[in-house]
Scaffold this motif. Structure first.
Motif, PDB file in Angstrom:
ATOM      1  N   UNK A  14      38.618 111.518  -4.930  1.00 50.89           N
ATOM      2  CA  UNK A  14      39.239 111.232  -5.942  1.00 50.89           C
ATOM      3  C   UNK A  14      39.216 111.144  -7.335  1.00 50.89           C
ATOM      4  N   UNK A  15      38.487 111.132  -7.959  1.00 50.06           N
ATOM      5  CA  UNK A  15      37.473 112.014  -9.202  1.00 50.06           C
ATOM      6  C   UNK A  15      37.466 113.172  -9.183  1.00 50.06           C
ATOM      7  N   UNK A  18      41.201 113.947  -9.709  1.00 48.87           N
ATOM      8  CA  UNK A  18      41.816 113.826 -10.393  1.00 48.87           C
ATOM      9  C   UNK A  18      41.319 114.849 -11.717  1.00 48.87           C
ATOM     10  N   UNK A  19      40.126 115.234 -11.868  1.00 46.34           N
ATOM     11  CA  UNK A  19      39.594 116.196 -12.169  1.00 46.34           C
ATOM     12  C   UNK A  19      40.063 117.575 -12.513  1.00 46.34           C
ATOM     13  N   UNK A  22      43.453 117.368 -13.743  1.00 42.19           N
ATOM     14  CA  UNK A  22      42.764 118.318 -15.585  1.00 42.19           C
ATOM     15  C   UNK A  22      43.305 118.508 -16.044  1.00 42.19           C
ATOM     16  N   UNK A  25      46.326 120.376 -15.660  1.00 41.00           N
ATOM     17  CA  UNK A  25      48.132 120.390 -17.111  1.00 41.00           C
ATOM     18  C   UNK A  25      47.297 120.976 -17.686  1.00 41.00           C
ATOM     19  N   UNK A  57      35.315 121.855   1.097  1.00 42.38           N
ATOM     20  CA  UNK A  57      35.894 121.977   2.444  1.00 42.38           C
ATOM     21  C   UNK A  57      35.679 120.706   3.143  1.00 42.38           C
ATOM     22  N   UNK A  58      34.489 120.144   2.652  1.00 36.02           N
ATOM     23  CA  UNK A  58      34.133 118.879   3.231  1.00 36.02           C
ATOM     24  C   UNK A  58      34.616 117.952   3.307  1.00 36.02           C
ATOM     25  N   UNK A  63      38.946 119.779   8.045  1.00 33.90           N
ATOM     26  CA  UNK A  63      37.698 120.223   6.466  1.00 33.90           C
ATOM     27  C   UNK A  63      38.878 121.120   5.766  1.00 33.90           C
ATOM     28  N   UNK A  87      31.407 122.036  -2.397  1.00 32.99           N
ATOM     29  CA  UNK A  87      29.923 121.876  -3.123  1.00 32.99           C
ATOM     30  C   UNK A  87      28.922 122.892  -1.678  1.00 32.99           C
ATOM     31  N   UNK A  88      29.887 123.752  -0.804  1.00 30.89           N
ATOM     32  CA  UNK A  88      29.691 124.143   0.226  1.00 30.89           C
ATOM     33  C   UNK A  88      28.830 125.799  -0.063  1.00 30.89           C
ATOM     34  N   UNK A 106      35.130 128.813  -5.260  1.00 25.47           N
ATOM     35  CA  UNK A 106      34.089 128.294  -6.759  1.00 25.47           C
ATOM     36  C   UNK A 106      33.469 127.142  -6.466  1.00 25.47           C
ATOM     37  N   UNK A 107      32.122 127.276  -6.574  1.00 24.58           N
ATOM     38  CA  UNK A 107      31.341 126.864  -6.222  1.00 24.58           C
ATOM     39  C   UNK A 107      30.854 125.322  -7.333  1.00 24.58           C
TER      40      UNK A 107
END
Lengths: 127, 248
Positions: A14-15, A18-19, A22, A25, A57-58, A63, A87-88, A106-107
């Protein structure tokens, strides 16, 4: 780029949702909904008129790569631009995502500037 | 399967027949018993050896009495600790984002107020302002200063909240270090077990093998050793290069 476009953010944390919300937005997008994995996201996409998908992804359940493939398989959704934020970082995975029809990759960890760049690029190419 | 020391010999058999033919029943019985006892001795020795081996194996098995404690207490405890880390980091992230989300409108508000004042202010600075406009500018500036005075302590408080939310690092760091220690202990004990029961080759594999990294399409999570691997990208630039080489 239509700032009112309906965006679905898919991530199991969830964090992170949220990032991303934001940051979007900050870029002027306010019509954003969330899902915590592909299984939750897919019915939302099928029932709602979303214009754009940002997915991890993960995730447990379905997935991100499978969500992407399901989207491309579905005649009603196939056109949807999909941005992967994950992060993959294995080359094979990036190639796999490209072959599955991803519009941007985007990684993590990533910056607000990168997100803006990729969004601009995706919608520039579409329009 | 002939063991001369314990098997009945031809001589003994002939002797037995001779004794029986001579009607020496008691001596014949004695001879038979001797032969029988010698065979039993061998069986007892073997059982004794087996018992000793088993005993030693059981002793060795308890290489570290902690291994039992590890499976019963430490591993579930480690799971709880790691869940606690997730909880603490999530909590910190949310506290930080709460504070930032409360700050952003304050920053936006100040920015808008200043923007609104700027045209009249610029005219004042270039000595090009009417008295009426000057009066209304004074009120506007007064407004900005008051709001600024109110907002800044609030921003300061929220920034302190962001600062304090970082205290998770210390706690989670300690917890994770303890879990790493436990994993090392478990690994050590498993290698000991393999030494006792396993083949030489398996032991060597256990000591040196690293997780299989070649599972190309399987999600692996954050890469923590990107600089030591050649199958992963080192950042967004490499992702972009790779995609553009694919015609993206």
């Amino acid at each position: 780029m239509d700032k009112n476009m309906k965006i679905l953010v898919v991530d199991d944390f969830s964090t992170m949702r949220r990032i991303i919300k934001n940051l979007l937005r900050d870029l002027g997008f306010t019509n954003i909904q969330e899902a915590d994995d592909g299984n939750t996201a897919l019915p939302m996409l099928q029932n709602g008129d979303f214009d754009f998908v940002v997915t991890d992804w993960n995730m447990p359940g379905m997935q991100g790569i499978d969500l992407l493939r399901e989207i491309r398989k579905d005649d009603n959704l196939a056109h949807l631009p999909v941005l992967m934020v994950t992060a993959e970082a294995k080359r094979e995975q990036i190639i796999m995502a490209a072959q599955a029809g991803v519009n941007g990759y985007i990684v993590k960890p990533f910056t607000a500037v990168t997100l803006k760049e990729k969004l601009d690029k995706i919608f520039e190419r579409i329009s | 399967m002939s063991d001369n020391a314990h098997d009945i010999s031809l001589e003994q058999a002939k002797e037995l027949v001779a004794l029986l033919e001579d009607g020496k029943q008691q001596q014949a019985n004695q001879l038979l018993e001797d032969v029988y006892n010698r065979r039993n001795d061998k069986l007892f020795t073997s059982v004794g050896q087996l018992t000793r081996d088993l005993h030693e194996a059981l002793q060795d098995f308890q290489v570290d009495p902690r291994i039992v404690q590890m499976t019963q207490d430490d591993l579930p405890d480690a799971q709880n600790r790691l869940l606690y880390v997730i909880e603490k980091t999530e909590d910190a992230a949310n506290r930080t984002m709460d504070a930032v989300e409360a700050c952003l409108p304050l920053a936006d508000e100040m920015h808008q107020r200043v923007e609104k004042v700027m045209p009249a202010w610029n005219r004042l600075m270039s000595n090009d302002i009417e008295l009426n406009e000057f009066k209304s500018l004074c009120h506007q500036v007064d407004d900005v200063l008051k709001r600024c005075g109110e907002n800044m302590p609030q921003v300061h408080g929220l920034m302190t909240e962001v600062l304090m939310a970082q205290d998770f690092q210390d706690i989670t760091g300690q917890v994770i270090r303890r879990v790493i220690q436990l994993v090392e202990d478990v690994e050590k004990n498993l290698i000991e077990l393999l030494k006792i029961f396993g083949k030489e080759e398996e032991r060597r594999k256990a000591a040196t093998s690293t997780p299989d990294k070649k599972n190309a399409g399987v999600a692996e999570g954050p890469i923590i050793d990107a600089d030591q691997r050649d199958d992963v990208v080192g950042g967004q630039d490499e992702v972009d290069d790779l995609l553009s080489s694919l015609g993206f």
